[in-house]
Structure formats: C-alpha cells, structure tokens
Write an enzyme that holds these catalytic residues in place. Structure first.
Site, short mmCIF file in Angstrom:
data_model
loop_
_atom_site.label_atom_id
_atom_site.label_comp_id
_atom_site.label_asym_id
_atom_site.label_seq_id
_atom_site.Cartn_x
_atom_site.Cartn_y
_atom_site.Cartn_z
N GLU A 46 0.97 -1.35 0.09
CA GLU A 46 0.04 0.03 0.01
C GLU A 46 0.82 1.05 0.14
O GLU A 46 1.75 1.29 0.67
CB GLU A 46 -1.03 -0.03 1.23
N ASP A 111 10.38 6.18 14.51
CA ASP A 111 10.21 7.49 13.95
C ASP A 111 10.48 8.31 15.28
O ASP A 111 10.10 7.99 16.45
CB ASP A 111 8.96 7.72 13.89
N ILE A 112 11.94 9.01 15.11
CA ILE A 112 12.14 9.82 16.35
C ILE A 112 11.90 11.30 15.71
O ILE A 112 12.31 11.84 14.69
CB ILE A 112 13.95 9.87 16.52
N ASP A 113 10.98 12.08 16.73
CA ASP A 113 10.77 13.48 16.30
C ASP A 113 11.08 14.39 17.55
O ASP A 113 11.02 14.13 18.85
CB ASP A 113 9.08 13.20 16.23
N CYS A 130 17.99 23.08 15.65
CA CYS A 130 19.08 23.83 15.37
C CYS A 130 20.41 22.73 15.27
O CYS A 130 20.10 21.66 15.70
CB CYS A 130 19.32 24.92 16.32
N GLY A 163 13.06 15.35 6.72
CA GLY A 163 12.89 16.64 6.06
C GLY A 163 12.47 17.79 7.08
O GLY A 163 12.70 18.92 6.23
N ARG A 165 12.07 17.69 10.92
CA ARG A 165 12.58 17.60 12.48
C ARG A 165 12.98 16.14 13.05
O ARG A 165 12.80 16.12 14.32
CB ARG A 165 11.59 18.42 13.37
N LYS A 297 6.22 8.13 6.10
CA LYS A 297 6.51 8.85 5.23
C LYS A 297 7.77 8.35 4.44
O LYS A 297 8.64 7.36 4.89
CB LYS A 297 7.19 10.04 5.72
N HIS A 303 9.25 17.15 1.79
CA HIS A 303 8.45 17.77 2.75
C HIS A 303 8.18 19.04 2.45
O HIS A 303 8.70 20.07 2.08
CB HIS A 303 9.62 18.02 4.25
#
Lengths: 389, 516
Positions: A46, A111-113, A130, A163, A165, A297, A303
């Site tokens: 999918e 997923d590390i955000d 940053c 893309g 953060r 993603k 992004h």
C-alpha cells in the site's frame, strides 16, 4: 546554505519536474520488490498520497515500476507514505470479502521526532531544530542502530532524514518484515527508557543490575554528552558545571530533581546516569512501530513545509550530517538548469545523478546491493539444504 | 459432543492419561458425553473463576503472595484443581492425604478440561471476547505453571514438544557478565550451574518487552527458571489459533437450541455494562460540559477536559479516551464535531485543517467511517492497563500514571481535604486505582459510601448525576441484555426445564457480577 530559497507556493511547479527527472524510481522499485522472491510483494504494497489541497488517498498500489512512475507523474503527490504488504492488491480492497483483506508484512520502523524532546531542550521547541539539538538525533541514531544490530541481529537498516525535525529507521531484514504486531511492540518497549507524560518529572529510573543494553547505550550517550558537565564530582556543587548543564535543559526541571533528591536524603546511586539518559536517550513513538499496517513517510518524499527531500543518511558520515545542508526540491530543480561544471558546451544535467541528490541515491544503491547480496546468500543456503545443484 | 445423559465419566484411556498431568495445553477437546446441567455448571463456574482472575490482576501485583493466596482460595471454592499433586491411575489421592469430601483431583481436572472448551465456544466470536478470554486463561495458566515442582515443569515441556538449545559451557563463560547483569535473579554461580537456553527473541517477547533477558544477535539467553515465559507465549499462540478455528465451527454449535442461549449469555456476562447504548443522546448541551467536568467527571476526564481547554488541543490517546467518554455521556455526533472544532480552532488549527484531519477521526469514533465499528467508551481496566501516556499526553488514569507528588497537588487543588488526600494516596500506593477513584468520588460528593463498585468512567458520571439529582431519566441498563436473552429462550418441552435452570443460573451470575 544550499537551500536556494524554497517557497512552498512553487511546489506545484517543482513536483512535476521532480517526479519526471529526479525521483529514483528504479532504485525505489528495486527496494520494495525485494528481489521478486515473494510473489506479488510489490503489487500488494500500500502507498498513500497527499495531493494538492490536502486531499489524502489511501490504498494505492501498482503492478510495475512503470505504472508507479506514470501514476506519480500524473498525480504529483505532495507527500508519499508507504504502508504494508497486504493479502490482496490494496487498490482492489473493496472487492475483497470483509475480514480477508489483511496486512501481512512490513518493514519494522522507528520514528524519532524532535518535538518529543521539548521538555529537555531550551534552544528550540516544536517544529524548530538547530545544530545544537540535532546532536540529540545523532545520539538517537547511534543508540538504536547499535541495539538493532547487536541485540536483535538485524542487518539492513535504512536511516532516513524526515525532512524537518526527525529521523526514521526502516529495518528491512526479512525477519523484521515478518514480525507480528506483538513482536514489534516488544522490540519498541525494549528500546524505551524514557517514560512518562506531562506529569512525570523523573522519567528515567535505573535499578541494579544494569542491563547490558543500558550499559551499551550509556556508552554511546556519554561519548556525545559534554563530558565536563558530568565529571566525577557532585555536578551541582560547581558553578561552571551547573551552568553547562543548565544551558542544555530547562532550569525548573533540573532544580526540581535536585531538591527532591536532597530532600529525601537519598541520592540514588545512578542519579547522574539517569539525568544523562533523560536528556539524551532516544524517545520513540511506540505506536509508530507497533502496527503492521502503519503508514510512514517514504524516503525521497519531499517535505512540503521545508522543501527538503527525505534522504537516506549514511551512518559513516553521521557526525557530519547537517540537516540544513540537505538539498531542497528547489535546489535540485535549479541544478537541472545549470550547465555542468567543466564542460565545454553548455550541457545540462540529465537526471538526479548530476545534482546534489546524487550522493544520497548512491548511498541508497549501496544499501540495496547489501540487501541483494544477503538474499543471494540466503537462496544459496536454502538450495544447499535441499541439495539442489 | 453429544448430550444424551451421564455415561462413562472418564471416557477413553487417553483422557485419563491426560488427567494424570496437573497441567495441560488444552490441545485435545474432551471426547465424552456429559449432561446439560453439568455443561452449564462447569461453564458458569469457570467464568466466575476467570472473572476473579481478572479482578485480582488489577487489584494486586500478579503472582504476588496476596494474589496467589486469593486465587487459590477461589480455585478451592469453585472446585477447580489447584494442587499439582500426583494422582495415580486408580483415582486415589496421593497416600499422604486422607480422602476428602467433594470431587477428587481427577474429577477437578476433568472439569477444568471440559469447562475450558465450553468457554471457547462462547468467547471465540469477536476480537474483544477472544482477547479477554486469552488474557485470563494465560494468567491462570501462569499461576498453575509456577506452582509446579521443577521436575513437573520439565516433564510438561518434554510432553509438549517445546524445543530449545542449551548453550555450551564455553559460551556461558564468555557471556557470564552479561548474563548476570541482565536478570535480577541470576548470580555468577547460577550461570555456572544452570542451563541457559538460546531462543529466538520472537519466542520470548514477554522477557524482551520488559528487558529481563540478555539479547544477542536476535537470540534471547534464557535461564532455566525463566522458561515459563516461553511456555506462556506458546500457550497464548496456540489458544489464539484455536479460537480462530473454533469460530468457524460455531454455526453448527449455534444450531443446537439447547446451547445457544447459554453461550450468548456467557459472552455478554463478561462485558457487563459497556455504555455504548445511548439512551441519553442529546440530553447534554455543550454549555454544560465545563460545569459538569467539575461536578461529575472522574479525575481522568476532568484532567483531559482541562488540558483541552488550556492547550486547545489533545493528542490521539487523549482524543480517543475523552471523545468516547463524551459519546457515552450522551453527546451526539453533531455536538461532538462542534465541540472539538470550537476548541481546536481556538488554537493552532484552522477550520479547514480541522475538517480534513480531525473530523474524520471523530466520525470514526461514532462508527461512521472505515469499518464502521461503534467504538465503546473505555472502561477503567482499559485506561489503566493499555497505552500508557508519554511526553505531551494527558490521557490514562491519574491514579495510575501520575507522579504521586503531582497527583497530591492536583487533589489539593480540587479541594480534597488533607485526610482524604492521604486516604487516596494509601490506596494508590497499594495499586488500588479504581478504589482510589471511588474514594475521590465519595470525598467530592460528600457521601460516606458509594453503593456501586467503580469500573468505568461513564459509570462514575452516571452515578454522580444520580446523586446530584440531575439524572432521573438515565436508567441503568444492567438488566436489559440478560433479560432479553432469557426471553428468547428455546421453545419446546424438553427445553423448558433447561431455560428454567438457565434462569436460575443466570440470576446467580448476575448477582455475582453486580457485587464485583
């Protein structure tokens, strides 16, 4: 900064160019086809697209690489997500008897955000990043990469910059793709050390004996954490070390911990380790890893807010990785228009291989080569077992 | 199975052989005839047992002394086997113990065997029922396996074909430090003396999940004493597959009129009140919610509401828990959409984005999208046990998930008296989260003792409204599902007795669940 002034409003013009000449379809298909060993593996995968005006379509699937190309060039998706390999073609799921349409396999993903670290960074918050807080990502990648390889025995890990953060990890080993939801959840929990929501102040609690996994992870964290802030002495008695640590984290949290530790007159023996881990250890969203059908993603997706391409990260150059140097779609589209350096005639680049995207596609190729070699090795082993010559 | 009357009680030799074992995997269904009354009694008693297992699991730490004592007591009361004594072929108890009144150990094991299979019929029908049944059976199995002697454990593994490789002495030496530090109970000496087994990590998920085992290269290194988790995994998997198979043969079973009413009743009984039947739709207006949240919401929902008002946002876990709760108290879909939209658009979400991203999931909650399941509001059990909150979340059970200090502050802020706060904190310390919430109810409503046993946030709301006089219209639906089942009892003369007996049994069952 090679961002070439990305403007989201230009996306409708840039995307068609991107999908016609830059998106690495051949590698993409090679990846998701996994050598064609399992029947219909690519056909039953999918995809979901987010189109212009936030129109979201699920259950997209394609029979061949060609069909994938044509469709993507026709739809020009703003975002692409990859889902599971199902029991039937996703685009025909409505024709399947209810209950029979099942998600069967998918890569194990993480997923590390950066927003999940908001309580321990004072330089940025929410969607901003940053150079200083990006170190947290570097630490996260190192810790998880080691654990997934050494503890779980996985070998084919694709790390991708999201893309904006964060980073994603796609574990592509066959064993990983076949994991049940329960197994994925167990792996994610094994890897979780930072626990607690808004109401928990002390989020890491260590007790003896310290598990080898924690020891190894600490070694990675310690390598990156400013050593001088946590030397042998009591970290809160020297002003300069206090300052260094406070510079990293919101004051009130640290002082709260300091006072609660001293007021209970019981300074836990692992206090310093716990602090380090609370500030630096990777924070995973377990829900992303748990579900076999969870959509994530896609690599090489753009992004829409930053224009940056979700590129694979080469771990050999991890410490030098700069998210602000990742090419944007406007940059690489512009590069297609520039004459190639050192050419006599005004020859322009043909495709991605001559833009800033090239090195990322090359790295992806190497990743795919490794996958192919391991498949070949496995096939040989199987045929040996059956004594076929 | 055929039900033509009591006959050869102990069936085939194979079965007797099976009952010599104190514990089994329930691989083979029983192959004998039993009476209808035995069928019903066995089923109901096992259900009571499993219900006890569930309650104990929430109120006490599993496998703690208290837990084990209480479970053993219940097993005794219900005449299920609880001692892994040796039983010899002639159906005599071991010579040390004098003959006792009541069923023999062999008979108890037979009951255990049969009742398990009957409940499979009732609990294979939906995902929720299966999940519940498997969870309780696994917990029961864990208790029983732990009570076995080491030799009996080995025998069990041997008889049930659980293969695992022991690692060599050399490998043990190399890994010694790691093995010692990955398990609380393993010392250096133990590593030398005991066997360690190399098992693919997928077969030891419970140990992996809690990081209680050493992992290397995809293998878990398990000391002999921890083999129980492997066994449990295996049990869980087998049971899950078996239930799926059972579900397919259900139509044949349901065509037997004698069985259908009992099986239906059994599967409804576990659920009890689920607050999905909306008798109160539209009786709440949006303006009332703020004041209701202070007066009649349990702490978890009050907190969620406050967070939503302050941040104009809630993450997925919070939206689910709170959104379904609101549905349960009577918000209609239109009201819900309006409510969430209003709040979210006060924050960073514009109306358009709300309609695209969040409206879908709210309609989903009400069963208007996707596979159209009308999701039921979460019970306390669900809130406490699943999906713990992490950074940025406000869902979960405050008594379970909040730092004690912060919980205390919050209670003080909500004007609970100091003595009340310490009573609540005592209960929290003892892990009696629902009792703590009930105490909170008593203190905030100024009553001595609540007449109900709290198990659901919507129950809290209804009881609160009743007390405050605003909920005269809101009836308790406790009896409706069961009553309607009895009304649809089978016709026919031979079934009349059965339905009468059924009525008696089910009344017992109702009474049992109301007390809990």
């Amino acid at each position: 900064m090679p961002s070439s002034d990305y403007d989201p409003a230009c996306l409708p013009d840039l995307l068609p160019l991107y999908y016609r000449r830059l998106f690495p379809f051949s590698q993409y298909h090679r990846w998701l086809n996994y050598g064609g060993v399992q029947k219909n593996y690519f056909q039953n995968r999918e995809f979901s697209f987010t189109l212009k005006d936030d129109i979201y379509v699920r259950y997209q699937s394609f029979n061949t690489q060609n069909e994938l190309e044509k469709e993507m060039q026709r739809m020009n998706p703003y975002k692409i997500d990859i889902g599971a390999v199902y029991s039937h073609r996703p685009n025909q799921h409505n024709t399947v008897k209810s209950g029979s349409f099942q998600a069967l396999e998918k890569e194990l993903v993480f997923d590390i955000d950066m927003t999940d670290y908001d309580d321990v960074r004072s330089c940025c918050s929410a969607a901003d990043i940053c150079a200083r807080c990006w170190t947290l990502m570097t630490i996260a990648v190192r810790v998880l990469d080691r654990a997934l390889r050494e503890d779980f025995g996985f070998r084919h890990l694709l790390w991708v910059y999201s893309g904006r953060r964060g980073v994603h990890c796609w574990v592509c080993d066959e064993a990983a793709r076949k994991l049940s939801a329960a197994a994925r959840s167990a792996v994610a929990e094994y890897l979780s050390l930072v626990k607690g929501g808004e109401e928990t102040v002390k989020k890491v609690v260590l007790s003896d004996p310290i598990h080898p996994f924690i020891k190894e992870s600490l070694a990675v964290v310690e390598h990156y954490f400013p050593q001088y802030a946590l030397q042998q002495q009591d970290l809160l008695s020297r002003k300069d070390s206090v300052d260094k640590v406070l510079a990293l984290v919101p004051e009130d949290i640290l002082l709260f911990i300091y006072f609660s530790q001293y007021s209970t007159a019981k300074k836990g023996q692992h206090f310093e380790k716990e602090i380090m881990l609370q500030y630096c250890y990777p924070r995973l969203d377990v829900n992303v890893s748990k579900g076999v059908n969870h959509l994530l993603k896609s690599p090489f997706s753009v992004h829409p807010k930053t224009g940056r391409v979700s590129v694979p990260i080469d771990l050999r150059e991890l410490d030098k990785f700069d998210p602000f140097a990742v090419p944007t779609i406007s940059l690489i589209c512009e590069e297609l228009d520039r004459p190639k350096a050192g050419e006599e005639e005004e020859e322009k680049p043909e495709d991605a291989t001559e833009t800033s995207l090239a090195k990322y596609v090359k790295h992806f190729d190497q990743f795919l080569d490794a996958l192919a070699r391991s498949r070949k090795g496995e096939l040989l082993r199987q045929s040996d077992l059956q004594k076929e010559f | 199975m055929q039900f033509t009357g009591r006959r050869n009680k102990f069936g085939t030799n194979l079965q007797t052989e099976l009952y010599l074992q104190p514990l089994q995997f329930y691989g083979q269904p029983p192959l004998e005839n039993i009476s209808l009354s035995e069928f019903e009694t066995f089923a109901v008693e096992r259900l009571k047992l499993l219900k006890t297992v569930e309650n104990l699991g929430v109120s006490y730490v599993k496998q703690s002394e208290q837990y084990k004592q209480k479970l053993e007591k219940e097993l005794k009361n219900l005449n299920f086997s609880y001692r892994p004594d040796a039983v010899d072929k002639d159906n005599k108890e071991s010579s040390k113990k004098p003959p006792q009144n009541g069923p023999s150990e062999l008979e108890k094991r037979r009951k255990d065997h049969i009742s398990h299979f009957i409940l499979r019929l009732a609990y294979c029908q939906t995902e929720d029922l299966r999940r519940w049944f498997i969870q309780q059976e696994v917990d029961l199995f864990r208790y029983r396996f732990n009570e076995l002697q080491p030799i009996q454990k080995l025998e069990f593994l041997h008889k049930n074909n659980l293969q695992y490789d022991a690692i060599s002495v050399e490998e043990k030496k190399n890994l010694k430090d790691n093995l010692v530090s990955s398990s609380y109970a393993v010392s250096g000496i133990k590593v030398e003396l005991e066997e360690f087994y190399k098992v693919p990590f997928q077969d030891a998920l419970d140990l992996v999940r809690t990081r209680k085992v050493y992992l290397k290269d995809g293998f878990a290194y398990i000391p002999h004493q921890d083999i129980v988790t492997i066994v449990l995994n295996d049990f869980r998997t087998r049971l899950s597959k078996a239930l799926a198979l059972t579900a397919r043969s259900l139509p044949a079973v349901h065509s037997d009129e004698r069985l259908q009413p009992l099986l239906n009743h059994l599967s409804h009984a576990y659920v009890g009140q689920d607050y999905s039947i909306q008798k109160n739709v539209g009786k709440i207006s949006l303006e009332q919610i703020d004041s209701l949240s202070g007066k009649s919401f349990p702490l978890c929902m009050r907190k969620l509401h406050q967070a939503l008002r302050e941040n104009h946002h809630l993450r997925h876990g919070g939206r689910m828990q709170y959104g379904l709760f609101l549905k349960g108290i009577g918000l209609s879909l239109e009201q819900a959409l309006q409510f969430w939209r209003m709040e979210f658009t006060r924050g960073k979400v514009d109306a358009d984005k709300f309609d695209k991203a969040y409206a879908y999931s709210i309609r989903h909650m009400f069963g208007k999208e996707g596979k159209r399941t009308d999701y039921t509001p979460y019970s306390c059990m669900k809130v406490i046990l699943s999906n713990p909150p992490s950074q940025g979340d406000y869902h979960g059970c405050p008594f379970r998930h909040s730092e004690p200090e912060l919980l205390k502050q919050k209670l003080q802020f909500y004007k609970v008296s100091p003595s009340g706060v310490s009573q609540i904190m005592e209960l929290v310390k003892g892990m009696h989260y629902q009792l703590a919430c009930q105490k909170y109810f008593e203190l905030t409503h100024n009553v001595e003792d609540t007449s109900f046993s709290l198990s659901h946030p919507n129950q809290y709301f209804l009881e609160s409204q009743k007390l405050l006089g605003g909920g005269k219209d809101i009836k308790r639906e406790a009896d409706t599902p069961q009553r309607s089942q009895e009304n649809s009892a089978p016709r026919g003369s031979s079934a009349a007795d059965a339905s009468e007996h059924l009525a008696e049994t089910t009344e017992d069952l109702d009474a049992f669940f109301v007390d809990v």
